[in-house]
Structure formats: structure tokens, C-alpha cells
Design an enzyme around this catalytic site. Sequence first.
Site, PDB file in Angstrom:
ATOM      1  N   ARG A 192      10.540  44.466   9.782  1.00 32.51           N
ATOM      2  CA  ARG A 192      10.240  44.767   8.385  1.00 32.51           C
ATOM      3  C   ARG A 192       8.783  44.450   8.103  1.00 32.51           C
ATOM      4  O   ARG A 192       8.312  43.346   8.375  1.00 32.51           O
ATOM      5  CB  ARG A 192      11.139  43.945   7.453  1.00 32.51           C
ATOM      6  N   HIS A 231       4.685  45.002  -1.734  1.00 31.72           N
ATOM      7  CA  HIS A 231       5.014  43.585  -1.561  1.00 31.72           C
ATOM      8  C   HIS A 231       3.919  42.761  -2.244  1.00 31.72           C
ATOM      9  O   HIS A 231       3.037  42.204  -1.598  1.00 31.72           O
ATOM     10  CB  HIS A 231       5.096  43.263  -0.065  1.00 31.72           C
ATOM     11  N   GLU A 291      10.965  41.173  -4.205  1.00 27.13           N
ATOM     12  CA  GLU A 291      11.122  40.034  -5.099  1.00 27.13           C
ATOM     13  C   GLU A 291      10.523  40.262  -6.484  1.00 27.13           C
ATOM     14  O   GLU A 291       9.591  39.581  -6.911  1.00 27.13           O
ATOM     15  CB  GLU A 291      10.516  38.778  -4.470  1.00 27.13           C
ATOM     16  N   ASN A 341      16.561  37.954   0.012  1.00 20.35           N
ATOM     17  CA  ASN A 341      15.646  36.918   0.495  1.00 20.35           C
ATOM     18  C   ASN A 341      16.157  35.567   0.001  1.00 20.35           C
ATOM     19  O   ASN A 341      16.275  35.348  -1.206  1.00 20.35           O
ATOM     20  CB  ASN A 341      14.226  37.138  -0.040  1.00 20.35           C
ATOM     21  N   TYR A 396      15.808  31.219   0.526  1.00 24.04           N
ATOM     22  CA  TYR A 396      15.089  30.101   1.126  1.00 24.04           C
ATOM     23  C   TYR A 396      15.705  28.739   0.803  1.00 24.04           C
ATOM     24  O   TYR A 396      15.692  27.849   1.640  1.00 24.04           O
ATOM     25  CB  TYR A 396      13.624  30.108   0.671  1.00 24.04           C
ATOM     26  N   GLU A 434      14.690  38.161   4.323  1.00 21.33           N
ATOM     27  CA  GLU A 434      13.776  37.036   4.533  1.00 21.33           C
ATOM     28  C   GLU A 434      14.566  35.739   4.546  1.00 21.33           C
ATOM     29  O   GLU A 434      15.460  35.546   3.714  1.00 21.33           O
ATOM     30  CB  GLU A 434      12.700  36.928   3.437  1.00 21.33           C
TER      31      GLU A 434
END
Length: 487
Positions: free
Chosen positions: A88, A133, A178, A320, A322, A388
Site C-alpha cells: 500500500r 494521504h 484517516e 488503521n 494503533y 495500518e
Amino acid sequence: MSLSKDVSVEVFAADFAWGASTAAYQVEGRSACGAWDLDGRGPSIWDIFSHTKGRVFEDQNGDVACNSYRLWDEDLRCIQHLGLTHYRFSFSWSRLLPDGTTNYVNPKGVAYYNKVINDLTGKAITPMVTLNHFDLPQALEHRGGWKSPEIVDVFDSYARFCFKTFGDRVKFWITLNEPQIYAKLGYEDGLFAPGVKEKGSALYLVGHNMLRAHARVWHSYHAHFRHLQRGKVSIALNSDWAMPSDPGCPEDVAAAQRYMDFSLGWFACPVFCTGDYPESMRSRIEARNLELDFVDGQRLPKFSEDEPTVLGTADFFALNYYTSRKVKQASPRPGELSFAADQGAERTTDPSWPICGVSWLAVFPEGLRKLLSYIKETCNNPAIYITENGFAQMGPVELEDLDRCQFYRDTLQEVSKAIRDDGVNVKGYFAWSLLDNFEWTHGFSVRFGLFHVDFSRDERSRTVYRSGREYAAVVARHRGHTKFSKD
């Protein structure tokens, strides 16, 4: 124990996507020499933002970054070294269209991305391309950027150009990365480009226009390109997993749900669930509008029936993830106009969760499994690609990054449990990131890469971390397993 032996690879389907991700501004550099006027690339908002003193750690910038524009062949070798099935990356909008419009197309930008795509597909590596992005062309920011309603038409024109130029080989498209982070950090907190601080208002308009633009692009692809190109289009949404600080406290339970609604739900609910913002989000903002003497609907816009519907405009769920949060009830100050006041949720981290690299990143792999199950239940069981997920280092470089190895081991185990035990339709996992890179306001002080990049040297040499070797071993073991199972 090694990562490759500790992960139950047989849980993952034969066509599971094993990938890594990057983004244009974070790796490419401006051009071969890092100058504005070479190779036709126009400036983006991050070029301007990072050159404003005090915005980025030690006033660093992405002028050269990993120099992937010149060193793409090195990146390709890294991808092959890992044995990835998917990669990606994002297009630099201003490298292809220097002023953001199709009035002028930069042939060198087209040639660069044609080479990247052709090299990947020639090695049987599937490209997943993000159209934007964070790095909006600065020329469009001068025209109002994502606050301007005209951005919808401009983004659609850019996307159509990309589909026409590259869509014969690109089968996975991400429109925007995002949008919640872009809107909140860029227009509420002013911490990301373009650095606007318009509390409690601009971020909702920006998010609305991003959703409108995404929907327009999905409908354009569906109507004009899908029947020939047979690709898929989605939008990459980030989310923490939120849990009440006190599960026995109804106020904390409600606050944790609001946290989810104002983060993941803000964009997932319109696309996957109802075609509108979460009810709790709209009702709370409208109630606060009355308190603050705002006209109803003035802050959180309504979707127009005259435009293509937002609902159903994703062919898969791009996630994504985290970190996770503990959340408790928070009350706004009288007259406070802000996103935080609207949300009414105070976030903390569990002291038992280790912090990796940056203060906001508490490691809690179990949160990913919980979030995947939540998406399954609330978003109609979509196919999910984890686009991600990663672990940061700061301080002295540790090529034998044992903590990151443990992180990937634990994380992939949680993903396997989500698939096997919870029935979540996870189709792929993309590590962030292929390379150490320019990590936005952290500059080069934070390292997420599977490959270390030596930013002190002009050649930007790449050296695989132990976590990269072990991730490669998982991929190899899985691909060997699926080959064996077919025979």
C-alpha cells in the site's frame, strides 16, 4: 520464540493479503534533488507546513525523506525481501497534477507511478493505492481546501484521471486516509497541515466534504470503470478501541460509546450503516448548538438528497488501528466550543499497557480483536483489511527490535482469534511501515519501519530490522502452508 513459529498461519485464508504501507510525503522526497522546480511536482500543504518553524520536531521536513522517488528500486527490493503479496502506497496528488487540477498533467509524475505499479505487478505484488494521504496540493488549499464545497468536483476529477491512467493495473483503491485525523488535527487542533485552529466548527465541515468527495469518487468508479477494471474502492478509517474506565458506571459506559461514535462512527456510520452520522453525535451537537446559540445544523452539516448517497460507498473496510483507551464521562466548561466538549469523553490509558515510542501509543493488541468484532457487529460484517498497524521506536536504533517482534506476534495472534473464534472477515494485514520515514510532526525521531533508514547519509541506506525478518518468515510460512494445502 520466533514470530513465524508462534503465529497460527493456517487460520489465514490462502488469498490473505500480507502487506506493508507507506505514504508519499513520508517517503518520496520532493524530487531527485529535493527542489521545488525539478521533475514538475507542485508543493503540498505538508511542504508549506513543515517549513514553518516550530511545527515539526527539530524543524525537520520531508524534502528528501527516504528519497523513494529516486530509490524506488531499493524499496522494491525491501518489499521482495519480505515476500509481501500486497503493497500500500499513496500518490502525491501534486506530483501528478501540480496545481491539483487536470489542467496540467505532470508526465514525470505519471512515469514514476507507472514504473512503481508495473514493477509491483511484474513481481506478482498487488498494489493498493491511496489517492490522498494528508498531502493536499497547496494550490487547492489557497482555494479553500477541504473547507470548500468545490473540492468534491476537483477530487472526483483527480480520481477519474487516476482510474483512467492506472486502473488497468490497480485493483485496490483508497480514496482518503484517516479523514478523522486529518479533520481534527488539521482544523481543530492545528497540529497537522494546514494548521488551522477553528474549534468546534471547521472539522465537521471538512469531514463532511471528505465524505461527500469519497462518495462521489466511489460512484464515479462504479458507473464508469468497475465493469472494465474490476477493482475495489474504499476509504481508510482509523480508530482506537474505547472501554469505560469504570464498567459499572453508566456514565462511563455512555462516554466510551460516544468516543467510538465521534471517532470511528463519524465516518463509518454514513458509509457502512445508515447514510448519516451516528445519532448520538448528531443529537449531542444539536443540543449543544442550543446551549451555544448556534442555528440547528450549522456545525454538523446534513447530507443533501440531491447528491449521490454516501451509504454503501465502500467495497471493503480499510482499518488503521494503533492503540486503545479507557474513557470516562467529561463535562464541558460553560460556553466551551470544541470537539472535545461535543464528545464529552475523557480518554486515558491503562497503566498496565506499555508505551511504545510516542506517548499516545499504548500497546494493547487485544484492542484490535475487540475493535474488529465491533466493526463486524455494527457495520454489517464487511470484509476488513487492516491497512495500518505498527509499533514505534525512539532513541538509539535497535536493529534487534525484540519488543516490536513481540508486538507483531501478539497482534497477529489477536487477528487470528478474531478470524477463528469471532468469525470476523479479515482479508489482509498491512504493517506500518515498510520503512522508517518522516512521521509527520515527530519528524524522523519516531521509527515504525520494518526496515531502518539511515537519514544521516545521502544514500538513505535500508537495513532490515529483526521484526522485518520475522514478519517475512510469517509470510513465507503462510504461503508455504497454503501451497502445501492445495497439493
